[in-house]
Write an enzyme that holds these catalytic residues in place. Structure first.
Site, PDB file in Angstrom:
ATOM      1  N   LYS A  40      32.631  59.869  17.253  1.00  0.00           N
ATOM      2  CA  LYS A  40      31.172  59.823  17.332  1.00  0.00           C
ATOM      3  C   LYS A  40      30.493  60.926  16.498  1.00  0.00           C
ATOM      4  O   LYS A  40      30.489  60.818  15.282  1.00  0.00           O
ATOM      5  CB  LYS A  40      30.754  59.788  18.806  1.00  0.00           C
ATOM      6  CG  LYS A  40      31.352  58.512  19.475  1.00  0.00           C
ATOM      7  CD  LYS A  40      30.748  58.091  20.769  1.00  0.00           C
ATOM      8  CE  LYS A  40      31.218  56.682  21.138  1.00  0.00           C
ATOM      9  NZ  LYS A  40      32.176  56.573  22.210  1.00  0.00           N
ATOM     10  N   TYR A  69      36.557  55.725  29.984  1.00  0.00           N
ATOM     11  CA  TYR A  69      36.880  54.820  28.880  1.00  0.00           C
ATOM     12  C   TYR A  69      37.420  55.644  27.731  1.00  0.00           C
ATOM     13  O   TYR A  69      36.844  56.673  27.370  1.00  0.00           O
ATOM     14  CB  TYR A  69      35.621  54.072  28.436  1.00  0.00           C
ATOM     15  CG  TYR A  69      35.828  53.172  27.237  1.00  0.00           C
ATOM     16  CD1 TYR A  69      36.601  52.015  27.337  1.00  0.00           C
ATOM     17  CD2 TYR A  69      35.247  53.470  26.001  1.00  0.00           C
ATOM     18  CE1 TYR A  69      36.787  51.177  26.237  1.00  0.00           C
ATOM     19  CE2 TYR A  69      35.419  52.637  24.905  1.00  0.00           C
ATOM     20  CZ  TYR A  69      36.198  51.487  25.029  1.00  0.00           C
ATOM     21  OH  TYR A  69      36.375  50.670  23.939  1.00  0.00           O
ATOM     22  N   ASP A  90      39.385  64.047  26.453  1.00  0.00           N
ATOM     23  CA  ASP A  90      38.755  63.103  25.523  1.00  0.00           C
ATOM     24  C   ASP A  90      37.290  63.508  25.349  1.00  0.00           C
ATOM     25  O   ASP A  90      36.462  63.302  26.230  1.00  0.00           O
ATOM     26  CB  ASP A  90      38.883  61.679  26.079  1.00  0.00           C
ATOM     27  CG  ASP A  90      38.288  60.631  25.144  1.00  0.00           C
ATOM     28  OD1 ASP A  90      37.673  61.012  24.121  1.00  0.00           O
ATOM     29  OD2 ASP A  90      38.417  59.424  25.441  1.00  0.00           O
TER      30      ASP A  90
HETATM   31  C1  PLP Z   1      33.479  55.787  22.303  1.00  0.00           C
HETATM   32  C2  PLP Z   1      34.619  56.384  23.032  1.00  0.00           C
HETATM   33  C3  PLP Z   1      35.953  56.122  22.675  1.00  0.00           C
HETATM   34  C4  PLP Z   1      36.333  55.085  21.648  1.00  0.00           C
HETATM   35  O1  PLP Z   1      35.866  55.376  20.387  1.00  0.00           O
HETATM   36  P1  PLP Z   1      35.744  54.171  19.314  1.00  0.00           P
HETATM   37  O2  PLP Z   1      35.364  54.869  18.060  1.00  0.00           O
HETATM   38  O3  PLP Z   1      34.710  53.244  19.849  1.00  0.00           O
HETATM   39  O4  PLP Z   1      37.087  53.529  19.233  1.00  0.00           O
HETATM   40  C5  PLP Z   1      36.956  56.835  23.291  1.00  0.00           C
HETATM   41  N1  PLP Z   1      36.675  57.731  24.256  1.00  0.00           N
HETATM   42  C6  PLP Z   1      35.409  57.988  24.641  1.00  0.00           C
HETATM   43  C7  PLP Z   1      35.166  59.009  25.693  1.00  0.00           C
HETATM   44  C8  PLP Z   1      34.352  57.296  24.062  1.00  0.00           C
HETATM   45  O5  PLP Z   1      33.103  57.524  24.503  1.00  0.00           O
END
Ligand code: PLP
Length: 438
Positions: A272, A145, A240
């Site tokens: 995060k 994701y 990511d």
């Molecule tokens: C949480 C997450 C996102 C998206 O971040 P948001 O701040 O919710 O838009 C993208 N990539 C990874 C791996 C994530 O865990």
């Protein structure tokens, strides 16, 4: 046992009247586990307090950001002082420079650009990769994701190495027509995609270690293989680390593999933890790639609240406090909980596999390890729902979905960990009962 839920239920009802599903991000609604989401009124350290006055050990930690625990006094003091100086100016500020320096010092990036969410970070990284390479195809893995970017909300077409289909209504086919979705940990699928479309591939994006299908670690050498394959074909490797960055180790997942094996991604996305509980995220990477961004280069990207001084102050203070001791503490607490969770499930006769990377882990209710999304999908989500509710009843707030990682913080002390350990046998028996009744 926790008590009444009337106040949460009343707020949920009011919320549903004015907000789709009563929540502002779907997983919060408990759809996967049933019941009433607890509305949280306050949090301190490892503990959440809901609007009915129940207390829970928090194993969500805002889905990762709260590495130091809630309402950390030094983060709070820094943020409060920053708020007193005004909250947004639309000009460059000192905390942005300091946070960028901190990130460059820890992670394999030479330049960073701040944005406000992980979604924005991955969206912008992909635009930059396309702008830099002059190519248009993006590879991703099923089960990874990357936020709700149109082109990444894609599901695999039929057969390998074909282009993807929209993963949700509202995404036009044209948005996913340049995305290919491959099975995770599958080198042959990656090689085939590059063999067939190599000269069109702008980038491959992957979670540095997937945590959004439960934790499915990269097999040893897999990220290195991805980095090298991309380099061979002139594509960019986008790692990511929105979830894993500054979370699974002080240098993120890259600290566990790339730093040891001697390779670097071309672009990295963060979010995060780096926002310290505020909306801040970033993408960064090689100086020659990042210099293609406006205003230095032609690839457009911008944001009214990007690098906001409150958010960057919270992130900077959090990262400066995220010492080796913090990671060692979280790692030890995670080991205690992982081991106990597995022991109790074994005693109750519930098939399970615990998977981890660094300090982040999840429990699959399945008899076989998960190396890709198909495997991860075999988890028994009914058993997890029973397990989740038993934990909640015993004062532990797990992620309300079987496909999420469990997160700890530096504030998960002996009392918090003991509360989790005391709840685990009840939850394991509840999961066993759910399987017998299935
Ligand atoms: C949480 C997450 C996102 C998206 O971040 P948001 O701040 O919710 O838009 C993208 N990539 C990874 C791996 C994530 O865990």
């Amino acid at each position: 046992m926790t008590g009444r839920t009337d106040a949460s239920a009343a707020l949920f009802e009011r919320g549903r009247a004015v907000t789709p599903g009563g929540v502002n991000s779907p997983v919060r609604a408990f759809n996967a586990v049933g019941g009433t989401p607890r509305f949280i009124r306050s949090a301190a350290g490892a503990w959440l307090t809901d609007v009915d006055g129940n207390e829970y050990v928090d194993l969500i930690c805002s889905w990762g950001p709260m590495l130091l625990g809630h309402a950390h006094p030094e983060v709070q003091a820094a943020v409060t002082a920053a708020v007193a100086r005004g909250t947004s100016y639309g000009t460059p500020t000192e905390p942005e420079v300091e946070l960028a320096e901190e990130i460059v010092a820890r992670a394999p990036v030479e330049r960073v650009r701040f944005v406000s969410s992980g979604t924005e970070a991955t969206m912008s990284a992909i635009r930059l990769a396309r702008g830099f390479t002059g190519r248009d195809v993006v590879l991703k893995f099923a089960g990874c994701y990357h936020g709700h970017v149109d082109s990444l909300l894609a599901s695999a077409g039929s057969g390998l190495a074909t282009f993807a289909l929209p993963g949700t209504p509202g995404v036009p086919e044209s948005s996913t027509a340049l995305t290919m979705v491959l099975p995770y940990n599958d080198r042959a699928a990656v090689e085939k995609a590059f063999a067939e479309h190599g000269d069109r591939i702008a980038c491959l994006i992957t979670e540095a270690a997937p945590g959004n299908m439960g934790v499915v670690p990269p097999e040893p050498g897999f990220n290195q293989f991805l980095a090298e394959t991309c380099a061979k074909h002139g594509a960019l490797f986008v790692s990511d680390e929105v979830m894993t960055g500054f979370r699974v180790s002080r240098r993120g997942q890259w600290g566990l593999d790339g730093a040891v094996e001697g390779w670097t991604p071309d672009l990295v996305t963060f979010g995060k933890v780096m926002g310290g509980g505020f909306p801040a995220a970033a993408f960064g990477g090689r100086a020659d790639v990042m210099s293609r961004l406006a205003p230095e280069g032609p690839v457009y990207q911008a944001g009214t609240l990007s690098g906001n001084p409150i958010a960057t102050t919270a992130g900077l203070t959090t990262l400066r406090l995220a010492t080796d001791d913090v990671y060692a503490h979280i790692g030890a607490a995670a080991d205690t909980i992982k081991t106990a969770a597995a022991d109790e499930l074994s005693k109750a006769g519930v098939a399970h596999v615990v998977q981890a990377t660094g300090t982040m882990f999840s429990v699959f209710f399945s008899s076989t390890a998960a190396r890709d999304f198909d495997d991860a999908s075999r988890t028994d989500s009914k058993a997890y729902a029973a397990y989740f509710h038993a934990m909640l009843d015993h004062g532990v707030y797990l992620p309300p979905s079987a496909y999420e990682a469990w997160f700890l913080s530096a504030a998960h002390d002996d009392r918090a960990v003991q509360t989790v350990l005391d709840a685990l046998p009840h939850a394991a028996r509840a999961a066993a009962a759910a399987q017998e009744n299935a």
